[in-house]
Design a protein around this motif. Structure first.
Motif, PDB file in Angstrom:
ATOM      1  N   THR A  26      -6.372 -29.836 -26.662  1.00 43.65           N
ATOM      2  CA  THR A  26      -6.304 -31.199 -25.836  1.00 43.65           C
ATOM      3  C   THR A  26      -4.508 -31.187 -24.510  1.00 43.65           C
ATOM      4  OG1 THR A  26      -4.402 -31.763 -27.098  1.00 43.65           O
ATOM      5  CG2 THR A  26      -6.230 -32.342 -28.271  1.00 43.65           C
ATOM      6  N   GLY A  27      -4.489 -32.135 -23.935  1.00 53.87           N
ATOM      7  CA  GLY A  27      -3.862 -31.943 -22.457  1.00 53.87           C
ATOM      8  C   GLY A  27      -3.783 -30.232 -21.877  1.00 53.87           C
ATOM      9  N   ALA A  28      -4.924 -29.983 -21.546  1.00 54.90           N
ATOM     10  CA  ALA A  28      -4.922 -29.150 -21.078  1.00 54.90           C
ATOM     11  C   ALA A  28      -5.580 -28.930 -19.822  1.00 54.90           C
ATOM     12  CB  ALA A  28      -6.429 -28.106 -21.321  1.00 54.90           C
ATOM     13  N   GLY A  29      -5.252 -30.102 -18.508  1.00 56.54           N
ATOM     14  CA  GLY A  29      -5.282 -30.244 -17.716  1.00 56.54           C
ATOM     15  C   GLY A  29      -4.160 -29.768 -16.668  1.00 56.54           C
ATOM     16  N   GLY A  30      -2.610 -29.358 -17.484  1.00 51.78           N
ATOM     17  CA  GLY A  30      -1.855 -28.778 -16.532  1.00 51.78           C
ATOM     18  C   GLY A  30      -1.025 -28.210 -17.549  1.00 51.78           C
ATOM     19  N   GLY A  31      -0.455 -26.906 -16.731  1.00 55.19           N
ATOM     20  CA  GLY A  31       1.472 -26.516 -17.151  1.00 55.19           C
ATOM     21  C   GLY A  31       0.891 -25.828 -18.537  1.00 55.19           C
ATOM     22  N   GLN A  32       1.025 -25.938 -20.089  1.00 57.01           N
ATOM     23  CA  GLN A  32       1.016 -25.573 -21.126  1.00 57.01           C
ATOM     24  C   GLN A  32       0.192 -25.504 -22.113  1.00 57.01           C
ATOM     25  OE1 GLN A  32       4.714 -25.710 -24.318  1.00 57.01           O
ATOM     26  NE2 GLN A  32       5.695 -26.317 -22.607  1.00 57.01           N
ATOM     27  N   GLY A  33      -0.514 -26.418 -21.517  1.00 49.63           N
ATOM     28  CA  GLY A  33      -2.359 -27.107 -22.045  1.00 49.63           C
ATOM     29  C   GLY A  33      -2.717 -26.255 -21.210  1.00 49.63           C
ATOM     30  N   GLN A  34      -2.810 -25.935 -20.141  1.00 52.24           N
ATOM     31  CA  GLN A  34      -4.087 -25.087 -19.194  1.00 52.24           C
ATOM     32  C   GLN A  34      -3.526 -23.562 -19.724  1.00 52.24           C
ATOM     33  OE1 GLN A  34      -2.982 -24.368 -14.774  1.00 52.24           O
ATOM     34  NE2 GLN A  34      -4.391 -26.705 -14.351  1.00 52.24           N
ATOM     35  N   ALA A  35      -2.775 -23.456 -19.881  1.00 54.01           N
ATOM     36  CA  ALA A  35      -2.262 -22.550 -19.898  1.00 54.01           C
ATOM     37  C   ALA A  35      -2.890 -21.640 -20.944  1.00 54.01           C
ATOM     38  CB  ALA A  35      -0.064 -21.662 -19.258  1.00 54.01           C
ATOM     39  N   ALA A  36      -2.795 -22.543 -21.998  1.00 53.05           N
ATOM     40  CA  ALA A  36      -3.128 -22.160 -23.697  1.00 53.05           C
ATOM     41  C   ALA A  36      -4.480 -21.994 -23.731  1.00 53.05           C
ATOM     42  CB  ALA A  36      -2.433 -22.606 -24.277  1.00 53.05           C
ATOM     43  N   ALA A  37      -5.455 -23.219 -22.337  1.00 57.73           N
ATOM     44  CA  ALA A  37      -6.967 -23.041 -22.670  1.00 57.73           C
ATOM     45  C   ALA A  37      -7.555 -21.847 -21.976  1.00 57.73           C
ATOM     46  CB  ALA A  37      -7.497 -24.041 -21.709  1.00 57.73           C
ATOM     47  N   LEU A  38      -6.923 -21.608 -20.902  1.00 60.71           N
ATOM     48  CA  LEU A  38      -7.210 -20.703 -19.872  1.00 60.71           C
ATOM     49  C   LEU A  38      -6.400 -18.970 -20.907  1.00 60.71           C
ATOM     50  CD1 LEU A  38      -5.613 -20.959 -16.225  1.00 60.71           C
ATOM     51  CD2 LEU A  38      -7.911 -21.522 -16.976  1.00 60.71           C
ATOM     52  N   LEU A  39      -5.825 -18.361 -21.186  1.00 58.05           N
ATOM     53  CA  LEU A  39      -5.590 -17.473 -22.232  1.00 58.05           C
ATOM     54  C   LEU A  39      -6.940 -17.282 -23.528  1.00 58.05           C
ATOM     55  CD1 LEU A  39      -3.299 -15.133 -21.518  1.00 58.05           C
ATOM     56  CD2 LEU A  39      -2.578 -16.724 -23.735  1.00 58.05           C
ATOM     57  N   PHE A  40      -6.547 -18.260 -23.728  1.00 57.55           N
ATOM     58  CA  PHE A  40      -7.936 -18.311 -25.079  1.00 57.55           C
ATOM     59  C   PHE A  40      -9.237 -18.151 -24.545  1.00 57.55           C
ATOM     60  CE2 PHE A  40      -5.610 -21.373 -28.344  1.00 57.55           C
ATOM     61  CZ  PHE A  40      -4.690 -20.963 -28.308  1.00 57.55           C
ATOM     62  N   ALA A  41      -9.738 -18.911 -23.111  1.00 56.04           N
ATOM     63  CA  ALA A  41     -11.075 -18.204 -22.625  1.00 56.04           C
ATOM     64  C   ALA A  41     -11.289 -16.907 -22.643  1.00 56.04           C
ATOM     65  CB  ALA A  41     -11.271 -19.249 -21.570  1.00 56.04           C
ATOM     66  N   LYS A  42     -10.035 -16.589 -21.941  1.00 61.78           N
ATOM     67  CA  LYS A  42      -9.326 -14.884 -20.893  1.00 61.78           C
ATOM     68  C   LYS A  42      -9.703 -13.958 -22.140  1.00 61.78           C
ATOM     69  CE  LYS A  42      -7.104 -15.844 -17.337  1.00 61.78           C
ATOM     70  NZ  LYS A  42      -5.925 -15.852 -16.461  1.00 61.78           N
ATOM     71  N   ALA A  43      -9.763 -14.934 -23.714  1.00 60.93           N
ATOM     72  CA  ALA A  43      -9.726 -13.618 -25.060  1.00 60.93           C
ATOM     73  C   ALA A  43     -11.046 -13.593 -25.558  1.00 60.93           C
ATOM     74  CB  ALA A  43      -7.666 -14.244 -25.784  1.00 60.93           C
ATOM     75  N   GLY A  44     -11.749 -15.056 -24.735  1.00 54.05           N
ATOM     76  CA  GLY A  44     -13.174 -14.286 -25.448  1.00 54.05           C
ATOM     77  C   GLY A  44     -13.524 -15.775 -26.511  1.00 54.05           C
ATOM     78  N   ALA A  45     -12.803 -16.468 -26.555  1.00 52.10           N
ATOM     79  CA  ALA A  45     -13.499 -18.743 -27.216  1.00 52.10           C
ATOM     80  C   ALA A  45     -14.011 -18.697 -25.726  1.00 52.10           C
ATOM     81  CB  ALA A  45     -12.097 -18.710 -27.074  1.00 52.10           C
ATOM     82  N   ILE A  46     -14.715 -19.341 -26.793  1.00 49.94           N
ATOM     83  CA  ILE A  46     -15.499 -20.984 -25.484  1.00 49.94           C
ATOM     84  C   ILE A  46     -14.694 -22.260 -26.298  1.00 49.94           C
ATOM     85  CG2 ILE A  46     -17.336 -22.617 -25.920  1.00 49.94           C
ATOM     86  CD1 ILE A  46     -19.551 -20.411 -27.024  1.00 49.94           C
ATOM     87  N   VAL A  47     -14.149 -22.758 -24.815  1.00 48.07           N
ATOM     88  CA  VAL A  47     -13.347 -23.650 -24.624  1.00 48.07           C
ATOM     89  C   VAL A  47     -13.390 -24.802 -24.550  1.00 48.07           C
ATOM     90  CG1 VAL A  47     -10.524 -24.156 -23.902  1.00 48.07           C
ATOM     91  CG2 VAL A  47     -10.738 -21.381 -23.913  1.00 48.07           C
ATOM     92  N   ILE A  48     -13.034 -25.863 -25.530  1.00 48.69           N
ATOM     93  CA  ILE A  48     -13.264 -26.960 -25.416  1.00 48.69           C
ATOM     94  C   ILE A  48     -12.194 -28.044 -25.237  1.00 48.69           C
ATOM     95  CG2 ILE A  48     -14.870 -29.468 -26.463  1.00 48.69           C
ATOM     96  CD1 ILE A  48     -16.682 -26.411 -26.461  1.00 48.69           C
TER      97      ILE A  48
END
Length: 273
Positions: A26-48
């Motif tokens: 949640t809160g993935a539109g910028g800042g810390q949430g966006q960084a987490a979403a991008l990193l999780f996806a790079k680590a192989g997760a499907i990110v919702i």
């Protein structure tokens, strides 16, 4: 200017660490949430992922598309119970289940306590506590059905100690509540192998803090003096902690509150670098 040391921000191999996982952010539109979403996806997760801000939704979608990252970004108010339930039920049906919840979305009001209104207080409680409770409650049965999972709640060092300058009585109360909530759901989730941990960021440079740093020398003096280490944090520092909690590397870790603060919570007073 914020303290920094070249090449000192968190980094390291990520490929494969979340392979096969379905992660909600949640809160993935910028800042810390966006960084987490991008990193999780790079680590192989499907990110919702979700954000309330349409521009933030578009920005994260564009970055994901450019990097061919599996991030499904949606405009959802994480404090809207009905909307969140529909969103997560649909995601679980589409992807066969859910494994990770990263509760990043939040908003707060800062004001000296004598000037803080009841409206500001109540809205902060809604947007720092309800906004964590609602997605957690909505995903709970999906994690039970999955046979376990990881919940990561973003708290703050302000929930652990009083903070100079900010006027953060409501913020401190909300984030203290996130820490307490995390410990309790760690206990109640344990029989289902649901792990719950919180992360308490300290002085992290984000678009919001950058604006305050530029406008207030007093805030910059305090912000830059909080860490023991000779730099302030970045969103990626927090995201790497989230990656650890989301991964199977932390399969025996639950009920923990981890400060990502350069040592701020370990000291008193101001550090001059």
């Amino acid at each position: 200017m914020s303290k920094s040391t070249n090449n000192a921000f968190s980094r390291g191999p990520v490929a494969g660490r979340l392979d096969g996982k379905i992660a909600v952010v949640t809160g993935a539109g910028g800042g810390q949430g966006q960084a987490a979403a991008l990193l999780f996806a790079k680590a192989g997760a499907i990110v919702i992922a979700s954000d309330l801000n349409p521009k933030g939704v578009d920005d994260t979608r564009a970055i994901a598309r450019e990097g061919s990252l599996p991030i499904h970004m949606t405009a959802v108010d994480a404090a809207d119970e009905a909307a969140v339930s529909r969103w997560l039920d649909d995601a679980a049906e589409e992807h066969g289940g859910l494994d990770i919840l990263y509760n990043n979305a939040a908003h707060t009001h800062f004001a000296p306590f004598g000037e803080m209104s009841l409206h500001q207080w109540r809205e902060t409680m809604r947007l720092e506590l309800d906004i964590v409770f609602i997605p957690t409650r909505a995903i709970w049965r999906h994690l039970v059905a999955r046979g376990g999972g990881s919940i990561i709640n973003i708290a703050s060092v302000s929930g652990m100690r009083a903070t100079e300058f900010l006027g953060g009585a409501a913020h401190a109360t909300g984030k203290s509540g996130v820490i307490g909530f995390t410990r309790q759901i760690a206990l109640e989730g344990a029989p289902h192998w649901i792990r719950a941990n919180s992360i308490s960021p300290g002085p992290i440079v984000t678009p919001v803090t950058e604006a305050i740093l530029a406008s207030s020398a007093e805030f910059a003096h305090n912000f830059n003096g909080w860490p023991l280490l000779a730099r302030t944090g970045r969103a990626i520092d927090v995201a790497y902690a989230g990656l650890y909690f989301a991964s199977d590397e932390s399969s025996f870790v639950t009920g923990v509150n981890l400060p990502i603060d350069g040592g701020w919570a370990a000291k008193g007073g101001h550090t001059a670098h």
